[in-house]
Design a protein around this motif. Structure first.
Motif, PDB file in Angstrom:
ATOM      1  N   VAL A 147      46.044   3.552  11.519  1.00 56.67           N
ATOM      2  CA  VAL A 147      45.323   3.201  10.294  1.00 56.67           C
ATOM      3  C   VAL A 147      45.485   4.294   9.248  1.00 56.67           C
ATOM      4  N   GLY A 148      45.344   5.547   9.670  1.00 58.95           N
ATOM      5  CA  GLY A 148      45.462   6.660   8.733  1.00 58.95           C
ATOM      6  C   GLY A 148      46.828   6.729   8.087  1.00 58.95           C
ATOM      7  N   THR A 149      47.866   6.535   8.887  1.00 59.28           N
ATOM      8  CA  THR A 149      49.237   6.560   8.364  1.00 59.28           C
ATOM      9  C   THR A 149      49.444   5.459   7.334  1.00 59.28           C
ATOM     10  N   LYS A 150      48.943   4.271   7.634  1.00 57.58           N
ATOM     11  CA  LYS A 150      49.096   3.151   6.716  1.00 57.58           C
ATOM     12  C   LYS A 150      48.266   3.347   5.451  1.00 57.58           C
ATOM     13  N   LEU A 151      47.096   3.958   5.600  1.00 58.92           N
ATOM     14  CA  LEU A 151      46.248   4.192   4.429  1.00 58.92           C
ATOM     15  C   LEU A 151      46.872   5.234   3.508  1.00 58.92           C
ATOM     16  N   VAL A 152      47.469   6.283   4.088  1.00 58.15           N
ATOM     17  CA  VAL A 152      48.164   7.280   3.272  1.00 58.15           C
ATOM     18  C   VAL A 152      49.325   6.625   2.529  1.00 58.15           C
ATOM     19  N   ALA A 153      50.074   5.776   3.228  1.00 54.37           N
ATOM     20  CA  ALA A 153      51.204   5.095   2.600  1.00 54.37           C
ATOM     21  C   ALA A 153      50.731   4.199   1.456  1.00 54.37           C
ATOM     22  N   PHE A 154      49.621   3.489   1.665  1.00 51.40           N
ATOM     23  CA  PHE A 154      49.092   2.631   0.603  1.00 51.40           C
ATOM     24  C   PHE A 154      48.610   3.476  -0.576  1.00 51.40           C
ATOM     25  N   THR A 155      47.991   4.615  -0.276  1.00 51.68           N
ATOM     26  CA  THR A 155      47.530   5.511  -1.330  1.00 51.68           C
ATOM     27  C   THR A 155      48.698   6.018  -2.169  1.00 51.68           C
ATOM     28  N   GLU A 156      49.782   6.396  -1.498  1.00 52.75           N
ATOM     29  CA  GLU A 156      50.979   6.853  -2.211  1.00 52.75           C
ATOM     30  C   GLU A 156      51.535   5.737  -3.089  1.00 52.75           C
ATOM     31  N   TYR A 157      51.556   4.527  -2.561  1.00 50.43           N
ATOM     32  CA  TYR A 157      52.031   3.381  -3.347  1.00 50.43           C
ATOM     33  C   TYR A 157      51.134   3.165  -4.566  1.00 50.43           C
ATOM     34  N   TYR A 158      49.811   3.256  -4.347  1.00 51.53           N
ATOM     35  CA  TYR A 158      48.848   3.015  -5.418  1.00 51.53           C
ATOM     36  C   TYR A 158      49.049   3.996  -6.569  1.00 51.53           C
ATOM     37  N   VAL A 159      49.171   5.285  -6.256  1.00 57.55           N
ATOM     38  CA  VAL A 159      49.305   6.283  -7.333  1.00 57.55           C
ATOM     39  C   VAL A 159      50.700   6.242  -7.958  1.00 57.55           C
ATOM     40  N   ARG A 160      51.710   5.915  -7.162  1.00 59.34           N
ATOM     41  CA  ARG A 160      53.072   5.819  -7.693  1.00 59.34           C
ATOM     42  C   ARG A 160      53.169   4.693  -8.718  1.00 59.34           C
ATOM     43  N   GLU A 161      52.471   3.598  -8.453  1.00 58.42           N
ATOM     44  CA  GLU A 161      52.454   2.478  -9.391  1.00 58.42           C
ATOM     45  C   GLU A 161      51.754   2.839 -10.696  1.00 58.42           C
ATOM     46  N   ARG A 162      51.032   3.933 -10.664  1.00 54.95           N
ATOM     47  CA  ARG A 162      50.329   4.396 -11.862  1.00 54.95           C
ATOM     48  C   ARG A 162      50.960   5.674 -12.405  1.00 54.95           C
ATOM     49  N   SER A 163      52.248   5.781 -12.197  1.00 55.02           N
ATOM     50  CA  SER A 163      53.091   6.848 -12.755  1.00 55.02           C
ATOM     51  C   SER A 163      52.776   8.239 -12.218  1.00 55.02           C
ATOM     52  N   ALA A 164      52.245   8.316 -10.997  1.00 56.39           N
ATOM     53  CA  ALA A 164      51.982   9.625 -10.410  1.00 56.39           C
ATOM     54  C   ALA A 164      53.281  10.299 -10.007  1.00 56.39           C
ATOM     55  N   ASP A 165      53.269  11.622 -10.066  1.00 60.88           N
ATOM     56  CA  ASP A 165      54.394  12.416  -9.589  1.00 60.88           C
ATOM     57  C   ASP A 165      54.065  13.064  -8.248  1.00 60.88           C
ATOM     58  N   GLN A 166      52.802  13.476  -8.093  1.00 59.39           N
ATOM     59  CA  GLN A 166      52.384  14.140  -6.867  1.00 59.39           C
ATOM     60  C   GLN A 166      50.992  13.683  -6.441  1.00 59.39           C
ATOM     61  N   LEU A 167      50.755  13.803  -5.132  1.00 56.22           N
ATOM     62  CA  LEU A 167      49.446  13.548  -4.547  1.00 56.22           C
ATOM     63  C   LEU A 167      49.024  14.838  -3.847  1.00 56.22           C
ATOM     64  N   ILE A 168      47.802  15.300  -4.095  1.00 55.22           N
ATOM     65  CA  ILE A 168      47.338  16.551  -3.503  1.00 55.22           C
ATOM     66  C   ILE A 168      45.992  16.349  -2.816  1.00 55.22           C
ATOM     67  N   LEU A 169      45.669  17.248  -1.902  1.00 57.92           N
ATOM     68  CA  LEU A 169      44.390  17.222  -1.188  1.00 57.92           C
ATOM     69  C   LEU A 169      44.230  18.531  -0.439  1.00 57.92           C
ATOM     70  N   PHE A 170      43.056  18.755   0.143  1.00 56.44           N
ATOM     71  CA  PHE A 170      42.897  19.910   1.026  1.00 56.44           C
ATOM     72  C   PHE A 170      42.203  19.473   2.312  1.00 56.44           C
ATOM     73  N   THR A 171      42.471  20.214   3.375  1.00 54.66           N
ATOM     74  CA  THR A 171      41.862  19.936   4.671  1.00 54.66           C
ATOM     75  C   THR A 171      41.468  21.240   5.325  1.00 54.66           C
ATOM     76  N   ASN A 172      40.492  21.167   6.216  1.00 56.45           N
ATOM     77  CA  ASN A 172      40.035  22.353   6.942  1.00 56.45           C
ATOM     78  C   ASN A 172      40.257  22.193   8.445  1.00 56.45           C
ATOM     79  N   SER A 173      41.082  21.242   8.803  1.00 57.80           N
ATOM     80  CA  SER A 173      41.360  20.959  10.210  1.00 57.80           C
ATOM     81  C   SER A 173      42.845  21.135  10.494  1.00 57.80           C
ATOM     82  N   GLU A 174      43.185  21.929  11.520  1.00 60.76           N
ATOM     83  CA  GLU A 174      44.588  22.107  11.889  1.00 60.76           C
ATOM     84  C   GLU A 174      45.196  20.783  12.347  1.00 60.76           C
ATOM     85  N   LYS A 175      44.401  19.965  13.014  1.00 59.51           N
ATOM     86  CA  LYS A 175      44.883  18.649  13.445  1.00 59.51           C
ATOM     87  C   LYS A 175      45.237  17.790  12.245  1.00 59.51           C
ATOM     88  N   ASN A 176      44.359  17.781  11.248  1.00 58.98           N
ATOM     89  CA  ASN A 176      44.637  16.997  10.041  1.00 58.98           C
ATOM     90  C   ASN A 176      45.812  17.578   9.254  1.00 58.98           C
TER      91      ASN A 176
END
Length: 209
Positions: A147-176
């Motif tokens: 689910v997470g992999t597919k949601l990230v892919a959909f998120t990338e598609y969503y922002v790309r369709e809105r002329s995004a160049d990059q997607l950024i975030l932060f995490t505090n988990s080594e697993k993540n």
């Protein structure tokens, strides 16, 4: 397993908070500041609900559903996202995050949260085509099932369709962090966050979309 994607409706906000609470219940980001479980759950509910309620019209809330059940959520801040004013937070009940919670710990957590997100907020200002993902959550019952992999892919598609160049975030988990690296993200800032003798890492990552 078929996963459907869409936009969160305001009436679904509490449902989104409910499964997000389960996902973050044991997350060091909260545990280190609120070791008592009851207090931590109050903080989680109040912070997520009030923050998301305040930013609902400004941010983008993408949901993943399986058989009509919400199982994933991505919260995005578009370029030139303007943080709500103190008054707007107060109007949406922000003071309730202090009810039944140690005020000092709450203030320390808020200060830490702002510092942890600062590298991404600063980086986002460097270009008009950068979207910031402030949260990506998958219901624990559906983690490890793609689910997470597919949601990230959909998120990338969503922002790309809105002329995004990059997607950024932060995490505090080594697993993540490993999860994001395996999906093409690269670290652009890292540091350690210390509190009451406990230390956790913080990694800001980016990906061209």
């Amino acid at each position: 397993m078929e996963v459907e994607f869409g936009i969160l409706e305001r009436k679904e906000l509490k449902e989104a908070v409910a499964f997000s609470l389960r996902a973050y219940e044991d997350y060091a980001y909260f545990v280190n500041f609120f070791p008592d479980v009851k207090e931590r759950l109050r903080v989680l509910w109040a912070v997520m609900y009030r923050a998301w309620l305040t930013t609902f019209k400004k941010a983008r809330f993408l949901v993943a559903k399986v058989d009509g059940k919400m199982v994933g959520l991505a919260v995005l801040e578009p370029p030139h996202f303007k943080r709500p004013s103190v008054l707007q937070f107060l109007i949406h009940g922000w003071l309730q995050v202090y009810w039944g919670v140690n005020v000092r710990r709450m203030n320390n957590w808020i200060a830490m949260d702002e510092a942890a997100g600062k590298p991404c907020h600063d980086y986002q200002k460097s270009s008009p085509d950068i979207w910031y993902m402030s949260s990506l959550t998958v219901d624990p019952a559906f983690q490890g099932k793609g689910v997470g992999t597919k949601l990230v892919a959909f998120t990338e598609y969503y922002v790309r369709e809105r002329s995004a160049d990059q997607l950024i975030l932060f995490t505090n988990s080594e697993k993540n962090l490993a999860f994001y690296k395996n999906r093409g993200f690269e670290v652009f800032h890292e540091c350690e966050i210390a509190h009451d003798g406990k230390i956790m890492g913080s990694w800001s990552v980016k990906k061209k979309v």
